[in-house]
Motif scaffolding. Structure first.
Motif, PDB file in Angstrom:
ATOM      1  N   ASP A  56       0.820  -1.215   0.000  1.00 55.40           N
ATOM      2  CA  ASP A  56       0.000   0.000   0.000  1.00 55.40           C
ATOM      3  C   ASP A  56       0.854   1.265   0.000  1.00 55.40           C
ATOM      4  OD1 ASP A  56       1.048  -0.017   2.534  1.00 55.40           O
ATOM      5  OD2 ASP A  56      -0.871   0.109   3.586  1.00 55.40           O
ATOM      6  N   THR A  57       2.132   1.146  -0.377  1.00 53.86           N
ATOM      7  CA  THR A  57       3.037   2.298  -0.359  1.00 53.86           C
ATOM      8  C   THR A  57       3.470   2.672  -1.773  1.00 53.86           C
ATOM      9  OG1 THR A  57       3.872   1.705   1.829  1.00 53.86           O
ATOM     10  CG2 THR A  57       5.226   3.186   0.488  1.00 53.86           C
ATOM     11  N   ILE A  58       3.210   3.901  -2.134  1.00 49.67           N
ATOM     12  CA  ILE A  58       3.670   4.445  -3.407  1.00 49.67           C
ATOM     13  C   ILE A  58       4.834   5.391  -3.113  1.00 49.67           C
ATOM     14  CG2 ILE A  58       3.068   5.789  -5.451  1.00 49.67           C
ATOM     15  CD1 ILE A  58       0.169   4.995  -5.053  1.00 49.67           C
ATOM     16  N   THR A  59       5.995   5.085  -3.648  1.00 49.25           N
ATOM     17  CA  THR A  59       7.161   5.962  -3.502  1.00 49.25           C
ATOM     18  C   THR A  59       7.281   6.802  -4.762  1.00 49.25           C
ATOM     19  OG1 THR A  59       8.284   4.320  -2.133  1.00 49.25           O
ATOM     20  CG2 THR A  59       9.649   6.048  -3.126  1.00 49.25           C
ATOM     21  N   MET A  60       7.412   8.109  -4.579  1.00 49.12           N
ATOM     22  CA  MET A  60       7.445   9.023  -5.712  1.00 49.12           C
ATOM     23  C   MET A  60       8.877   9.390  -6.078  1.00 49.12           C
ATOM     24  SD  MET A  60       4.267   9.209  -6.399  1.00 49.12           S
ATOM     25  CE  MET A  60       4.137  10.601  -7.535  1.00 49.12           C
ATOM     26  N   THR A  61       9.061   9.757  -7.342  1.00 54.10           N
ATOM     27  CA  THR A  61      10.371  10.098  -7.879  1.00 54.10           C
ATOM     28  C   THR A  61      10.783  11.492  -7.431  1.00 54.10           C
ATOM     29  OG1 THR A  61       9.911   8.713  -9.803  1.00 54.10           O
ATOM     30  CG2 THR A  61      11.703  10.314 -10.009  1.00 54.10           C
ATOM     31  N   GLN A  62      12.060  11.631  -7.132  1.00 55.22           N
ATOM     32  CA  GLN A  62      12.622  12.931  -6.780  1.00 55.22           C
ATOM     33  C   GLN A  62      13.460  13.476  -7.948  1.00 55.22           C
ATOM     34  OE1 GLN A  62      11.546  14.387  -4.317  1.00 55.22           O
ATOM     35  NE2 GLN A  62      11.073  12.935  -2.680  1.00 55.22           N
ATOM     36  N   PRO A  63      13.540  14.825  -8.090  1.00 58.94           N
ATOM     37  CA  PRO A  63      13.104  15.846  -7.137  1.00 58.94           C
ATOM     38  C   PRO A  63      11.661  16.323  -7.329  1.00 58.94           C
ATOM     39  CG  PRO A  63      14.319  16.899  -8.886  1.00 58.94           C
ATOM     40  CD  PRO A  63      14.357  15.421  -9.197  1.00 58.94           C
ATOM     41  N   ALA A  64      10.914  15.699  -8.274  1.00 62.00           N
ATOM     42  CA  ALA A  64       9.578  16.203  -8.575  1.00 62.00           C
ATOM     43  C   ALA A  64       8.685  16.235  -7.338  1.00 62.00           C
ATOM     44  CB  ALA A  64       8.934  15.356  -9.673  1.00 62.00           C
ATOM     45  N   TRP A  65       8.756  15.174  -6.496  1.00 62.84           N
ATOM     46  CA  TRP A  65       7.837  15.122  -5.360  1.00 62.84           C
ATOM     47  C   TRP A  65       8.158  16.206  -4.334  1.00 62.84           C
ATOM     48  CZ3 TRP A  65       3.202  13.606  -5.030  1.00 62.84           C
ATOM     49  CH2 TRP A  65       2.583  13.380  -3.809  1.00 62.84           C
ATOM     50  N   ASP A  66       9.442  16.373  -4.015  1.00 60.81           N
ATOM     51  CA  ASP A  66       9.805  17.447  -3.088  1.00 60.81           C
ATOM     52  C   ASP A  66       9.352  18.803  -3.626  1.00 60.81           C
ATOM     53  OD1 ASP A  66      10.900  15.900  -1.121  1.00 60.81           O
ATOM     54  OD2 ASP A  66      12.992  16.318  -1.626  1.00 60.81           O
ATOM     55  N   ASN A  67       9.563  19.034  -4.893  1.00 61.66           N
ATOM     56  CA  ASN A  67       9.217  20.336  -5.464  1.00 61.66           C
ATOM     57  C   ASN A  67       7.714  20.556  -5.518  1.00 61.66           C
ATOM     58  OD1 ASN A  67      11.861  21.130  -5.798  1.00 61.66           O
ATOM     59  ND2 ASN A  67      11.999  20.367  -7.903  1.00 61.66           N
ATOM     60  N   ASN A  68       6.960  19.488  -5.685  1.00 63.78           N
ATOM     61  CA  ASN A  68       5.505  19.628  -5.739  1.00 63.78           C
ATOM     62  C   ASN A  68       4.862  19.708  -4.364  1.00 63.78           C
ATOM     63  OD1 ASN A  68       4.280  19.936  -8.291  1.00 63.78           O
ATOM     64  ND2 ASN A  68       4.894  17.859  -8.868  1.00 63.78           N
ATOM     65  N   THR A  69       5.647  19.564  -3.306  1.00 61.30           N
ATOM     66  CA  THR A  69       5.069  19.566  -1.958  1.00 61.30           C
ATOM     67  C   THR A  69       5.566  20.731  -1.108  1.00 61.30           C
ATOM     68  OG1 THR A  69       6.764  17.968  -1.221  1.00 61.30           O
ATOM     69  CG2 THR A  69       4.625  17.081  -1.908  1.00 61.30           C
ATOM     70  N   TRP A  70       6.119  21.779  -1.754  1.00 60.26           N
ATOM     71  CA  TRP A  70       6.371  23.014  -1.012  1.00 60.26           C
ATOM     72  C   TRP A  70       6.026  24.186  -1.913  1.00 60.26           C
ATOM     73  CZ3 TRP A  70      11.730  25.549  -0.105  1.00 60.26           C
ATOM     74  CH2 TRP A  70      12.502  25.529  -1.255  1.00 60.26           C
ATOM     75  N   GLY A  71       5.682  25.306  -1.305  1.00 55.79           N
ATOM     76  CA  GLY A  71       5.249  26.473  -2.069  1.00 55.79           C
ATOM     77  C   GLY A  71       3.787  26.778  -1.812  1.00 55.79           C
TER      78      GLY A  71
END
Length: 700
Positions: A228-243
């Motif tokens: 049940d765990t989806i691991t997302m690719t970086q750096p896209a996930w970090d960038n999409n989760t701040w701002g």
């Protein structure tokens, strides 16, 4: 699930090959891609030189009418002739499809000299199409029960777009409920047992997560799925989760989520999926349709035409008319960067070593370190690009099936194939059709420091005219983009265009006032100036005209929607004689930092609020604007109006359809002039009997 419905059919009807008089491009009647508009062109003077090209043209010779050349060879012949500076040079393109596998590059040596012009134009009655796509054939049944077909593609070939009979087909996708997933700093936890099958899917690293928020449309690639765990690719996930308007904390409470790009999601008619490793593309046509009977186009290039020189040697006096530009795809969002939209197509990429470790929790609605990113945002590339250029004309062309933005003028260097951005002046874009575009139809100006405070005055974008263009079905991939975006530009004229079937219409300015003289107190509070300069001089955004435009049938994809919209100070700018109806969101939206703008004699039907000035925050610079003698049917939202000197003067609230005659004059004259109208345009002569007495043949 299909991401968006496409019911309109776009047909391209081609008639015959060119037949032009020897030594002349005489009276070329340019029928634009079957859309029904023609224009007569005067024959060049006797001393001018005319060359000829055709899809099966030769790569040698002098490009004569009886022995036409390829585009590439004709370009070399033109360079030699233009260098003499003895007259205009015209290249007449025969009817047919010109398929290219690399960009056509026009540099300083490709333009006119000594006041002369180089023209690339369609032959009489011809509809030449320059395309970066290849036609996909050889379809075989893959899954009869599911009505899925398959065709071979080159091994390793990737694309984000597929065009079917001129319409952008959606990638295979499935919609999600917000309760299906819990977003985490590294990815997602699956809550819905019905999604357990995701862990068994092949090619998990090709799946993308799409989030439609308050004003952004974001894509993040998946790295892997286990249990049940989806691991997302970086750096896209970090960038999409701040701002701001982040995927986990959107400004819109009921944002929309999708998983995109897996063969297992291919369950709706007209969806498709490409498998680069296998060299296969899967397509699900409508019931009863055989894909062999369809024109299915696979784009192969990102940039179709690159027009750009240097500041010392700009491209000059170059004209394109009666041509169709099509067939591009931008693969940037398919990389580990994803597409991290921030504002109207500006996006961030790369790793930020100053991103706080707790940014997922504490920077999802902004934070001081995030403000440091603003001056390094990127722009989406365009299929046709113009920079370091002067006196360039696009007249009565068609831009369609472009997975990038369509026409980019004076954008930042990161969006330009040449690596030299900005520096566009005296550019004329008149009577063109833009349809089925992945991002912006027109993107003028840059967003970085040299755009608003040029380190070299030759970088300044100025005197850009966008007139009598038809813009429909735009932002089909990157839905947070717009019909016309004009950022830091001096003397832009956006006049008598018609825009429909898109989420955002006309957007001017950029920067929230942070780059204006004296800066913004709001962004001082946010910590922006810890990392970025506070300017004491004004930006290049000024003296613009947005007039006579017709804006209608704007979709409600985003809550924070403005139809004619501005950011930052724009002294001397006038918004007048525009007609807006059947639109979603705010009519006239003066966002942060908007200052020195006059909006007058506009008609806003069924729009509520008809005007909004974002002056809630103390010191955000939304001041000194005047809205005068507009006609409307809705209320105004103007917080702190008196304090900010935002003035409402003699505006008229209209009940029902009781428009005064002066308003009808604006309504009937709005949009493209009759000689530029196509089957995509509204026929205002028949809209109401009162229009039949109004002359609508002149632009402001």
């Amino acid at each position: 699930m299909t991401l968006m419905s496409r019911t309109r059919e776009v047909s391209v009807r081609r008639k015959g090959r060119w037949r032009a008089a020897a030594g002349s491009a005489s009276a070329a009647a340019l029928l634009l891609s079957g859309l029904g508009t023609s224009v007569a062109q005067a024959a060049p003077p006797e001393k001018d030189q005319v060359y000829y090209a055709s899809p099966d043209g030769r790569d040698h010779g002098q490009c004569q009418e009886q022995h036409p050349c390829s585009l590439e060879h004709a370009q070399g012949v033109v360079r030699h002739t233009a260098a003499k500076g003895k007259g205009d040079v015209t290249v007449v393109l025969a009817d047919g499809t010109y398929r290219i596998d690399r960009p056509l590059e026009f540099r300083a040596q490709d333009g006119g000299r000594d006041g002369h012009t180089v023209r690339w134009t369609a032959a009489e009655g011809a509809h030449p199409e320059i395309t970066g796509s290849t036609q996909l054939t050889g379809w075989q049944q893959y899954d009869e029960a599911a009505n899925i077909y398959v065709a071979d593609t080159p091994a390793g070939f990737e694309t984000r777009q597929l065009y079917v009979d001129g319409v952008a087909a959606p990638r295979a996708a499935t919609s999600l409920e917000l309760s299906d997933l819990t977003l985490t700093p590294t990815g997602m936890t699956i809550n819905n047992p019905a999604l357990a099958y995701l862990a068994d899917l092949p090619d998990q690293d090709r799946i993308e997560f799409e989030s439609l928020g308050d004003f952004t449309d974001r894509y993040s690639p998946v790295e892997s799925i286990e249990g049940d765990t989806i691991t997302m690719t970086q750096p896209a996930w970090d960038n999409n989760t701040w701002g701001w308007d982040t995927v986990q904390n959107s400004l819109l409470a009921d944002s929309t989520w999708f998983l995109v790009n897996s063969l297992s999601f291919l369950d709706e008619a007209e969806e498709w999926y490409v498998d680069p490793d296998a060299g296969k593309l899967y397509y699900k046509p409508a019931d009863g349709v055989n894909p062999q009977d369809l024109d299915i186009e696979l784009p192969r290039v990102e940039t179709l035409v690159s027009i750009g020189g240097t500041y010392d040697a700009p491209v000059s006096h170059l004209e394109f008319s009666g041509l169709t530009f099509s067939g591009t795809s931008w693969l940037g969002p398919s990389s580990a960067e994803g597409y991290v939209s921030q504002q109207i197509g500006g996006y961030i990429k790369g790793e930020y070593d100053y991103r706080p470790a707790d940014a997922f929790e504490n920077c999802s609605r902004g934070c001081d370190p995030y403000e440091r990113t603003r001056d390094s945002w990127h722009q989406i590339p365009s299929g046709v690009q113009v920079s370091a250029a002067d006196n360039i004309t696009f007249a009565e062309n068609t831009f369609r099936n472009l997975g990038t933005a369509a026409l980019g003028i004076g954008n930042d260097d990161n969006a330009m194939l040449t690596g030299t951005g900005l520096g566009a002046s005296n550019i004329d874009v008149t009577g063109n059709v833009f349809t089925e575009i992945g991002a912006h139809a027109l993107m003028v100006g840059g967003i970085r420091a040299d755009a608003h405070h040029p380190s070299d005055p030759r970088m300044t974008n100025h005197d850009i005219r966008i007139a009598n263009n038809t813009i429909s079905d735009i932002a089909v991939e990157y839905q947070d983009t717009t019909g016309i975006l004009s950022t830091y530009v001096t003397r832009a004229q956006i006049v008598n265009n018609e825009l429909s079937d898109l989420a955002y219409a006309i957007d001017t300015g950029y920067g929230w006032g942070i780059n204006d003289a004296g800066g913004s107190q709001e962004y001082l509070r946010r910590g922006y100036y810890q990392y970025n300069p506070l300017y004491e001089t004004p930006t290049t955004l000024k003296d613009n005209l947005i007039a006579g435009n017709l804006v209608h049938d704007i979709q409600g994809d985003f809550a924070d929607s403005g139809n004619i919209y501005n950011l930052s100070a724009s002294p001397g700018t006038v918004i007048e004689n525009n007609y807006l109806y059947n639109v979603h969101g705010v009519g006239l939206y003066l966002d942060e930092g908007s200052r020195g703008i006059l909006a007058r004699n506009n008609v806003l039907s069924g729009v509520n609020p008809w005007v909004f000035t974002n002056a809630y925050s103390a010191g955000n610079g939304t001041n000194d604007n005047t809205l005068q003698e507009n006609w409307h049917t809705g209320g105004a939202q103007m917080p702190n109006a008196e304090e900010r000197n935002n003035r409402l003067i003699d505006n008229v609230l209209v009940s029902g359809d009781n428009w005064p005659s002066a308003a009808w004059e604006v309504m009937c004259a709005a949009g493209v002039a009759p000689e530029y109208r196509t089957e995509l345009n509204v026929n205002f002569g028949g809209l109401d009997p009162r229009c039949q007495t109004v002359a609508a043949t002149e632009t402001p």
